[in-house]
Design a protein around this motif. Structure first.
Motif, mmCIF file in Angstrom:
data_model
loop_
_atom_site.group_PDB
_atom_site.id
_atom_site.type_symbol
_atom_site.label_atom_id
_atom_site.label_comp_id
_atom_site.label_asym_id
_atom_site.label_seq_id
_atom_site.Cartn_x
_atom_site.Cartn_y
_atom_site.Cartn_z
ATOM 1 N N VAL A 78 0.835 -1.197 0.000
ATOM 2 C CA VAL A 78 0.000 0.000 0.000
ATOM 3 C C VAL A 78 0.870 1.248 0.000
ATOM 4 O O VAL A 78 0.631 2.192 -0.753
ATOM 5 C CB VAL A 78 -0.967 0.004 1.202
ATOM 6 N N ARG A 79 1.894 1.253 0.827
ATOM 7 C CA ARG A 79 2.794 2.408 0.899
ATOM 8 C C ARG A 79 3.487 2.638 -0.435
ATOM 9 O O ARG A 79 3.575 3.770 -0.906
ATOM 10 C CB ARG A 79 3.820 2.198 2.013
ATOM 11 N N ALA A 80 3.943 1.571 -1.079
ATOM 12 C CA ALA A 80 4.619 1.708 -2.374
ATOM 13 C C ALA A 80 3.676 2.272 -3.430
ATOM 14 O O ALA A 80 4.059 3.148 -4.218
ATOM 15 C CB ALA A 80 5.179 0.351 -2.822
ATOM 16 N N GLU A 81 2.430 1.788 -3.456
ATOM 17 C CA GLU A 81 1.450 2.320 -4.407
ATOM 18 C C GLU A 81 1.159 3.787 -4.126
ATOM 19 O O GLU A 81 1.067 4.598 -5.051
ATOM 20 C CB GLU A 81 0.153 1.511 -4.345
ATOM 21 N N ALA A 82 1.004 4.129 -2.859
ATOM 22 C CA ALA A 82 0.716 5.514 -2.485
ATOM 23 C C ALA A 82 1.849 6.436 -2.926
ATOM 24 O O ALA A 82 1.601 7.471 -3.554
ATOM 25 C CB ALA A 82 0.501 5.621 -0.973
ATOM 26 N N VAL A 83 3.070 6.056 -2.630
ATOM 27 C CA VAL A 83 4.221 6.870 -3.014
ATOM 28 C C VAL A 83 4.296 6.990 -4.529
ATOM 29 O O VAL A 83 4.528 8.079 -5.069
ATOM 30 C CB VAL A 83 5.534 6.280 -2.432
ATOM 31 N N GLY A 84 4.076 5.897 -5.225
ATOM 32 C CA GLY A 84 4.120 5.906 -6.687
ATOM 33 C C GLY A 84 3.080 6.820 -7.305
ATOM 34 O O GLY A 84 3.266 7.354 -8.394
ATOM 35 N N GLU A 85 1.967 7.017 -6.591
ATOM 36 C CA GLU A 85 0.888 7.879 -7.075
ATOM 37 C C GLU A 85 0.958 9.279 -6.476
ATOM 38 O O GLU A 85 0.091 10.109 -6.723
ATOM 39 C CB GLU A 85 -0.469 7.247 -6.742
ATOM 40 N N GLY A 86 1.980 9.529 -5.652
ATOM 41 C CA GLY A 86 2.132 10.839 -5.025
ATOM 42 C C GLY A 86 1.096 11.131 -3.958
ATOM 43 O O GLY A 86 0.729 12.275 -3.731
ATOM 44 N N LYS A 87 0.605 10.080 -3.296
ATOM 45 C CA LYS A 87 -0.433 10.225 -2.266
ATOM 46 C C LYS A 87 0.127 9.789 -0.923
ATOM 47 O O LYS A 87 1.116 9.064 -0.864
ATOM 48 C CB LYS A 87 -1.638 9.352 -2.601
ATOM 49 N N ASN A 88 -0.554 10.210 0.142
ATOM 50 C CA ASN A 88 -0.155 9.666 1.435
ATOM 51 C C ASN A 88 -0.865 8.335 1.646
ATOM 52 O O ASN A 88 -1.852 8.024 0.979
ATOM 53 C CB ASN A 88 -0.375 10.666 2.584
ATOM 54 N N VAL A 89 -0.347 7.545 2.561
ATOM 55 C CA VAL A 89 -0.850 6.189 2.765
ATOM 56 C C VAL A 89 -2.306 6.198 3.230
ATOM 57 O O VAL A 89 -3.101 5.367 2.804
ATOM 58 C CB VAL A 89 0.053 5.421 3.758
#
Length: 53
Positions: free
Chosen positions: A25-36
């Motif tokens: 989840v954290r990796a996807e969030a970072v990849g999308e420029g979002k917070n977790v």
């Protein structure tokens, strides 16, 4: 402390998740420029919207 002027219909919670799930989840969030937190909210909304169909 609550903000009585807020019209936001949200709730706060604390959850425990598997470390591997958290990393994904954290990796996807970072990849999308979002917070977790926002990413988790999106995942939950998507899950429950799909469940209603």
């Amino acid at each position: 402390m609550t903000d009585d002027t807020s019209t936001d219909d949200t709730a706060r919670t604390t959850i425990e998740v598997d470390r591997q799930v958290w990393r994904q989840v954290r990796a996807e969030a970072v990849g999308e420029g979002k917070n977790v937190s926002k990413k988790l909210e999106e995942i939950l909304i998507e899950y429950f919207e799909d469940d209603d169909a």
